[in-house]
Design a protein around this motif. Structure first.
Motif, PDB file in Angstrom:
ATOM      1  N   PHE A  84      -2.181  -1.928  -2.390  1.00  0.00           N
ATOM      2  CA  PHE A  84      -1.799  -3.299  -2.039  1.00  0.00           C
ATOM      3  C   PHE A  84      -0.886  -3.296  -0.807  1.00  0.00           C
ATOM      4  CE2 PHE A  84       0.942  -6.991  -2.292  1.00  0.00           C
ATOM      5  CZ  PHE A  84       0.092  -8.019  -2.670  1.00  0.00           C
ATOM      6  N   VAL A  85       0.128  -2.436  -0.843  1.00  0.00           N
ATOM      7  CA  VAL A  85       1.064  -2.363   0.283  1.00  0.00           C
ATOM      8  C   VAL A  85       0.359  -1.849   1.537  1.00  0.00           C
ATOM      9  CG1 VAL A  85       3.162  -1.235   1.114  1.00  0.00           C
ATOM     10  CG2 VAL A  85       3.052  -2.068  -1.241  1.00  0.00           C
ATOM     11  N   ALA A  86      -0.522  -0.871   1.367  1.00  0.00           N
ATOM     12  CA  ALA A  86      -1.240  -0.310   2.519  1.00  0.00           C
ATOM     13  C   ALA A  86      -2.094  -1.363   3.197  1.00  0.00           C
ATOM     14  CB  ALA A  86      -2.103   0.867   2.068  1.00  0.00           C
TER      15      ALA A  86
ATOM     16  N   PHE B 170      -9.626   5.758   5.048  1.00  0.00           N
ATOM     17  CA  PHE B 170     -10.475   4.764   5.710  1.00  0.00           C
ATOM     18  C   PHE B 170      -9.637   3.805   6.561  1.00  0.00           C
ATOM     19  CE2 PHE B 170     -12.935   0.702   5.439  1.00  0.00           C
ATOM     20  CZ  PHE B 170     -13.968   1.093   6.286  1.00  0.00           C
ATOM     21  N   LEU B 171      -8.493   3.353   6.044  1.00  0.00           N
ATOM     22  CA  LEU B 171      -7.623   2.463   6.819  1.00  0.00           C
ATOM     23  C   LEU B 171      -7.111   3.160   8.073  1.00  0.00           C
ATOM     24  CD1 LEU B 171      -5.454   0.618   4.117  1.00  0.00           C
ATOM     25  CD2 LEU B 171      -7.458  -0.242   5.325  1.00  0.00           C
ATOM     26  N   CYS B 172      -6.732   4.410   7.942  1.00  0.00           N
ATOM     27  CA  CYS B 172      -6.253   5.160   9.115  1.00  0.00           C
ATOM     28  C   CYS B 172      -7.366   5.313  10.151  1.00  0.00           C
ATOM     29  CB  CYS B 172      -5.735   6.537   8.683  1.00  0.00           C
ATOM     30  SG  CYS B 172      -4.214   6.481   7.707  1.00  0.00           S
ATOM     31  N   TRP B 173      -8.582   5.571   9.689  1.00  0.00           N
ATOM     32  CA  TRP B 173      -9.707   5.683  10.620  1.00  0.00           C
ATOM     33  C   TRP B 173      -9.957   4.365  11.343  1.00  0.00           C
ATOM     34  CZ3 TRP B 173     -14.468   3.178  10.667  1.00  0.00           C
ATOM     35  CH2 TRP B 173     -15.411   3.678  11.582  1.00  0.00           C
ATOM     36  N   LEU B 174      -9.918   3.253  10.587  1.00  0.00           N
ATOM     37  CA  LEU B 174     -10.111   1.948  11.214  1.00  0.00           C
ATOM     38  C   LEU B 174      -9.032   1.666  12.248  1.00  0.00           C
ATOM     39  CD1 LEU B 174     -11.188  -0.644   8.466  1.00  0.00           C
ATOM     40  CD2 LEU B 174     -12.491   0.123  10.441  1.00  0.00           C
ATOM     41  N   ALA B 175      -7.784   1.963  11.904  1.00  0.00           N
ATOM     42  CA  ALA B 175      -6.686   1.711  12.837  1.00  0.00           C
ATOM     43  C   ALA B 175      -6.816   2.582  14.081  1.00  0.00           C
ATOM     44  CB  ALA B 175      -5.348   1.966  12.149  1.00  0.00           C
TER      45      ALA B 175
ATOM     46  N   PRO C  15      -9.119   8.812 -16.234  1.00  0.00           N
ATOM     47  CA  PRO C  15      -8.048   9.776 -15.941  1.00  0.00           C
ATOM     48  C   PRO C  15      -7.333   9.418 -14.651  1.00  0.00           C
ATOM     49  CG  PRO C  15     -10.230  10.732 -15.570  1.00  0.00           C
ATOM     50  CD  PRO C  15     -10.449   9.423 -16.257  1.00  0.00           C
ATOM     51  N   PRO C  16      -6.043   9.740 -14.526  1.00  0.00           N
ATOM     52  CA  PRO C  16      -5.262   9.330 -13.347  1.00  0.00           C
ATOM     53  C   PRO C  16      -5.848   9.815 -12.022  1.00  0.00           C
ATOM     54  CG  PRO C  16      -3.810  10.111 -15.098  1.00  0.00           C
ATOM     55  CD  PRO C  16      -5.197  10.408 -15.540  1.00  0.00           C
ATOM     56  N   TRP C  17      -6.521  10.965 -12.032  1.00  0.00           N
ATOM     57  CA  TRP C  17      -7.017  11.495 -10.769  1.00  0.00           C
ATOM     58  C   TRP C  17      -8.049  10.581 -10.116  1.00  0.00           C
ATOM     59  CZ3 TRP C  17     -12.143  12.310 -10.049  1.00  0.00           C
ATOM     60  CH2 TRP C  17     -12.956  12.506 -11.165  1.00  0.00           C
ATOM     61  N   VAL C  18      -8.733   9.752 -10.918  1.00  0.00           N
ATOM     62  CA  VAL C  18      -9.729   8.837 -10.343  1.00  0.00           C
ATOM     63  C   VAL C  18      -9.039   7.823  -9.427  1.00  0.00           C
ATOM     64  CG1 VAL C  18     -11.449   7.072 -10.866  1.00  0.00           C
ATOM     65  CG2 VAL C  18     -11.306   9.136 -12.284  1.00  0.00           C
ATOM     66  N   ASP C  19      -7.949   7.220  -9.904  1.00  0.00           N
ATOM     67  CA  ASP C  19      -7.222   6.248  -9.079  1.00  0.00           C
ATOM     68  C   ASP C  19      -6.598   6.907  -7.851  1.00  0.00           C
ATOM     69  OD1 ASP C  19      -7.938   4.227 -10.735  1.00  0.00           O
ATOM     70  OD2 ASP C  19      -5.916   3.602 -11.279  1.00  0.00           O
ATOM     71  N   TRP C  20      -6.038   8.099  -8.030  1.00  0.00           N
ATOM     72  CA  TRP C  20      -5.408   8.767  -6.891  1.00  0.00           C
ATOM     73  C   TRP C  20      -6.451   9.183  -5.855  1.00  0.00           C
ATOM     74  CZ3 TRP C  20      -0.534   8.336  -5.795  1.00  0.00           C
ATOM     75  CH2 TRP C  20       0.387   8.103  -6.808  1.00  0.00           C
ATOM     76  N   THR C  21      -7.630   9.577  -6.304  1.00  0.00           N
ATOM     77  CA  THR C  21      -8.703   9.916  -5.371  1.00  0.00           C
ATOM     78  C   THR C  21      -9.170   8.676  -4.624  1.00  0.00           C
ATOM     79  OG1 THR C  21      -9.425  11.724  -6.813  1.00  0.00           O
ATOM     80  CG2 THR C  21     -10.998  10.939  -5.166  1.00  0.00           C
ATOM     81  N   THR C  22      -9.314   7.562  -5.357  1.00  0.00           N
ATOM     82  CA  THR C  22      -9.709   6.305  -4.710  1.00  0.00           C
ATOM     83  C   THR C  22      -8.672   5.882  -3.683  1.00  0.00           C
ATOM     84  OG1 THR C  22     -10.843   5.635  -6.746  1.00  0.00           O
ATOM     85  CG2 THR C  22     -10.345   3.908  -5.146  1.00  0.00           C
ATOM     86  N   LEU C  23      -7.398   5.998  -4.034  1.00  0.00           N
ATOM     87  CA  LEU C  23      -6.348   5.640  -3.087  1.00  0.00           C
ATOM     88  C   LEU C  23      -6.406   6.524  -1.847  1.00  0.00           C
ATOM     89  CD1 LEU C  23      -3.709   4.158  -2.305  1.00  0.00           C
ATOM     90  CD2 LEU C  23      -2.474   5.944  -3.562  1.00  0.00           C
ATOM     91  N   SER C  24      -6.599   7.820  -2.024  1.00  0.00           N
ATOM     92  CA  SER C  24      -6.661   8.733  -0.878  1.00  0.00           C
ATOM     93  C   SER C  24      -7.812   8.362   0.051  1.00  0.00           C
ATOM     94  CB  SER C  24      -6.814  10.175  -1.364  1.00  0.00           C
ATOM     95  OG  SER C  24      -5.728  10.557  -2.179  1.00  0.00           O
TER      96      SER C  24
END
Length: 499
Positions: free
Chosen positions: A336-338, A289-294, A275-284
């Motif tokens: 990918f862009v992130a 995580f990227l924001c925390w690392l930065a 279901p689409p929510w799985v990908d959107w949850t993974t992206l979130s």
């Protein structure tokens, strides 16, 4: 004389590279078998539930060839179908997109779900292949009150543009069009076009792992099979490229065939997509995580392993996760862009960097070009005459090659160099990530892995990015122009490779 330690290191490096090359081919073949099995399961489920194999819902311009109606019309989209108004009463045509071969011999009933505001005339045209002559039917009446139109294509009179008789359509891979003529200002509302079989389908039973009507490459595709959907078995232990070549040849003869790899059974409804929510949850979670690392990054706190994994995850999730297809995954593309943005901000904050864009010596430009004669040798051994590539494509690829090498060498390998790993291991990891970014195209994965081994070594020796990007673009464009189509199926990656 080389020291024993260097000989052991070199032997270990070659052994590791050989294992990785084998692993990439095995991964490619496994993913291809999984894809073919899922496609067969989906077809088996559709047939079992009485659903058509070929159906064109028409609700938006994207559902038509060239995204438009050919002729003098006004096109309006809606959830209930396309509304087409004739401006001057001249005929107009609707091209049905063909994503693969269509079997009009075993599915000869064309059903049109549509309604018009005035009586008109309707005809069909097809072109089996790009080089074949187009054929068309005479126009038949279309009544105002009709909600659907079903026509047996075998009973219609077909003729070429010259007027000579044509055979009814069999397998069509190039063009299928509807031609409609209505009075000026009359409107046709069309919702769907479907192909139906003329003979009743026998109840489908679970498919045993050893069952087959045709076994490739042993049995001929012209074998006498007395059903519309023969079961075609592909050989065990074949490469991804061989599996897809055999699949394509089977579909040219039997577009409705159930094509299964050796040893695969079908006993339950096909596996659906997540279901689409799985990908959107993974992206979130990934963006968080990227924001925390930065946020936590400081010159004093270095997390090279964590950063490398975080940067590689986004592109690998899109490409190796098979989310780049005809309809790309939006969460995958955003990831990918992130990853690129995170890598770019990291490089900006690390200024001054240890690499530069331009080569300062002639050797900086010549050493990265070593894969170029290798590509030429491959073309001479198993290629074809060079085909002309569009200028815009060539220019765009130079920019794409620069982006790829910046991401791999400056960003990924730059972080790996901050670990305690020896240089040969860093080169192997960098090249492996680059190869996996071309999943599941096995031959391309192996070529990119070997090329990146060399370019990563060049970058360690002289960290100049532009010479390597130029060498990458020249090598890839040469391979695309002269090698694709046989041993190297294409330069497509992710789900696009299976097309």
């Amino acid at each position: 004389m080389p020291r024993p330690g260097r000989l052991i290191t070199g032997a270990g490096f070659l052994l590791a590279a050989g294992i990785l090359l084998w692993g990439m081919a095995a991964l490619s073949a496994w993913l291809t078998r999984e894809h073919l099995s899922m496609r067969a399961e989906a077809m088996w489920t559709a047939l079992r539930e009485g659903k058509p194999l070929w159906q064109w819902p028409l609700q938006r311009p994207d559902d038509l060839v060239a995204r438009r109606v050919f002729g003098s019309t006004e096109l309006v989209t809606s959830d209930t179908g396309l509304r087409i108004t004739s401006r001057d009463g001249t005929p107009f045509e609707l091209g049905l997109p063909l994503n693969g071969p269509v079997d009009l011999r075993h599915w000869p009933l064309l059903k049109l779900d549509a309604q018009s505001s005035a009586s008109g005339r309707l005809s069909l045209s097809y072109q089996a292949t790009e080089t074949a002559a187009p054929c068309q039917t005479d126009a038949t009446p279309w009544d105002t009150g009709a909600n659907e139109w079903v026509q047996d294509l075998r009973s219609m009179a077909w003729r070429a543009v010259s007027g000579a008789a044509c055979a009814p359509p069999d397998v069509v891979t190039y063009m299928l069009r509807l031609r409609v003529q209505l009075p000026a200002q009359a409107t046709l509302r069309i919702r769907q076009v479907t192909l139906l079989t003329a003979q009743p389908m026998a109840p489908l039973r679970p498919i045993d792992a050893q069952a087959a009507d045709i076994r490739l490459p042993i049995d001929p595709l012209t074998a006498d099979v007395r059903r519309n959907t023969p079961l075609v078995r592909l050989p065990a232990d074949a490469s991804a490229e061989s599996l897809l070549i055999l699949r394509d040849s089977a579909r040219q003869t039997w577009p409705g065939a159930l094509i299964l790899p050796s040893g695969r059974a079908v006993a339950a409804p096909g596996r659906g997509n997540l279901p689409p929510w799985v990908d959107w949850t993974t992206l979130s979670a990934y963006l968080t995580f990227l924001c925390w690392l930065a946020y936590r990054h400081t010159p004093e706190v270095q997390r090279p392993w964590l950063e490398t994994a975080a940067i590689a995850f986004g592109p690998l999730w899109l490409i190796a996760g098979l989310r780049w297809g005809v309809e790309p995954s939006i969460p995958g593309a955003l990831a990918f862009v992130a990853a690129l943005i995170y890598g770019g901000q990291g490089e900006w904050r690390r200024r001054p960097v240890t690499w530069s864009w331009l080569g300062h010596r002639t050797a900086d430009w010549l050493w990265p070009l070593v894969p170029l004669p290798v590509a030429a040798a491959l073309i001479a051994a198993d290629g074809h005459g060079l085909t002309k590539l569009p200028t815009l494509h060539i220019v765009a690829y130079f920019a794409w090659a620069l982006l790829q090498q910046w991401a791999m060498l400056a960003v990924v390998m730059g972080r790996l160099r901050k670990t305690q790993l020896p240089a040969p291991v860093i080169v192997l990891i960098t090249a492996t990530v680059f190869g996996l970014l071309h999943t599941p195209n096995g031959a391309l994965m192996q070529l990119c892995f070997m090329a990146e081994l060399w370019w990563a070594w060049c970058f360690l020796r002289a960290p100049r990015l532009l010479p390597i990007a130029v060498a990458h673009a020249l090598s890839a464009l040469l391979v695309e122009s002269g090698l694709t189509g046989h041993w190297l199926r294409s330069l497509e990656v992710s789900a696009r490779f299976f097309q």
